[in-house]
Scaffold this motif. Sequence first.
Motif, PDB file in Angstrom:
ATOM      1  N   SER A 134     100.046  17.244  19.251  1.00  0.00           N
ATOM      2  CA  SER A 134      99.653  15.882  19.583  1.00  0.00           C
ATOM      3  C   SER A 134      98.137  15.758  19.667  1.00  0.00           C
ATOM      4  N   SER A 135      97.488  16.727  20.308  1.00  0.00           N
ATOM      5  CA  SER A 135      96.026  16.693  20.413  1.00  0.00           C
ATOM      6  C   SER A 135      95.366  16.798  19.046  1.00  0.00           C
ATOM      7  N   ILE A 178      95.934  13.337  17.215  1.00  0.00           N
ATOM      8  CA  ILE A 178      95.144  12.255  17.804  1.00  0.00           C
ATOM      9  C   ILE A 178      93.652  12.493  17.574  1.00  0.00           C
ATOM     10  N   GLY A 179      93.192  13.731  17.751  1.00  0.00           N
ATOM     11  CA  GLY A 179      91.785  14.028  17.489  1.00  0.00           C
ATOM     12  C   GLY A 179      91.408  13.799  16.037  1.00  0.00           C
ATOM     13  N   MET A 236      97.521   9.010  14.419  1.00  0.00           N
ATOM     14  CA  MET A 236      97.562   8.697  15.849  1.00  0.00           C
ATOM     15  C   MET A 236      98.993   8.414  16.301  1.00  0.00           C
ATOM     16  N   GLY A 257     100.743  11.633  16.676  1.00  0.00           N
ATOM     17  CA  GLY A 257     100.296  12.318  17.883  1.00  0.00           C
ATOM     18  C   GLY A 257     100.917  11.747  19.137  1.00  0.00           C
ATOM     19  N   ASN A 276     103.372  13.638  21.704  1.00  0.00           N
ATOM     20  CA  ASN A 276     103.045  13.675  23.125  1.00  0.00           C
ATOM     21  C   ASN A 276     104.210  13.146  23.965  1.00  0.00           C
ATOM     22  N   GLY A 331      95.906  17.103  26.993  1.00  0.00           N
ATOM     23  CA  GLY A 331      95.402  15.949  26.250  1.00  0.00           C
ATOM     24  C   GLY A 331      93.902  16.024  26.030  1.00  0.00           C
ATOM     25  N   SER A 369      92.375  16.856  22.470  1.00  0.00           N
ATOM     26  CA  SER A 369      92.121  15.866  21.426  1.00  0.00           C
ATOM     27  C   SER A 369      90.639  15.509  21.369  1.00  0.00           C
ATOM     28  N   SER A 383      88.327  16.169  18.060  1.00  0.00           N
ATOM     29  CA  SER A 383      87.511  15.092  17.511  1.00  0.00           C
ATOM     30  C   SER A 383      86.041  15.499  17.425  1.00  0.00           C
TER      31      SER A 383
END
Length: 361
Positions: free
Chosen positions: A20-21, A24-25, A66, A69, A73, A89, A92, A96
């Motif tokens: 997930s991280s 999203i990152g 996203m 992710g 999560n 979390g 992420s 990034s």
Amino acid sequence: MSQTRGRYDFCIGLVLAMSSSIFIGGSFILKKKGLLRLARKGSMRAGQGGHAYLKEWLWWAGLLSMGAGEVANFAAYAFAPATLVTPLGALSVLVSAILSSFFLNEKLNLHGKIGCLLSILGSTVMVIHAPQEEEVETLSEMSHKLGDPGFVVFATLVVIVSLILIFVVGPRHGQTNILVYITICSVIGALSVSCVKGLGIAIKEFFAGKPVLKHPLSWILVPSLVVCVSTQINYLNRALDIFNTSIVTPIYYVIFTTSVLTCSAILFKEWQHMAADDIIGTFSGFLTIIVGIFLLHAFKDVNFTLANLPLSLRKDDRAANGTLLGTYDCLNHDEESSTCLVEIQSTESPAARRNGSLSAF
């Protein structure tokens, strides 16, 4: 058998939280790349009200990343303790920051690199010492947990504090105090994580063929989650609109994670079965992540690398050893002599020049 199953679920939750991280990152980088491409083409930017990004495939790839992710999560809470999933979390932010240095040519200074390393080390410590929560496998058990007097008191306090902040403190101090809006979305976030945990159990039961839709808790959790998430998004956007993102992000992470850890401890009583070294390890890992996130955000605009370190040490030595040593350095470094002499002369006092002190030479 149950212990083996617990470890298996723990590993699944850990993998989902880390993936997930990553998703999203990476989504921030894809969106940014898409927006930069549009800017080079001369299209109206999103900040100016343009919607040309809807035709950019990189932006859509970031949106899908996203979404993936967030789904991962969401699923992670169904398998692993919230005490583990929520702090991870922070990864992420690291993903990034690292990817932006490679693909967006955004420099990651020395403080940022140390912050990334500390956050990774803190996450590793938390994974090693993460609590194994009490077994909650059915909605009936979850409803019993939610009806526990300790959690009812906690949830009531959260709602009262949130309402006071929204209707009393917010209109007066929300525009000037950064903690008001961040506290609202953070404490409400603790309740939203509890709703997500319950819905994750409901989904697992649904795929197991159990009559989940007939259980009243399922119909309570869904609207509760919608209200909590809507409130979070609203007040987090307000905080981001008023205050600097580099300040909002670390403060939000700390307060939100602390609220979730407190809620999880009250709801699942997972800390009662932990050894003292695991409790200390969990808190140490969490504090290490906080320090790492702070270094990554607070000094991201400071241009400082290892190459600047010897120069800084030289300047400190000159200041410590007096002007005489500085003059000696100037006489032995011809190419820097003019600059050094100017610095020395500028630091002289008028009285020293009148008295013909040694530094005048």
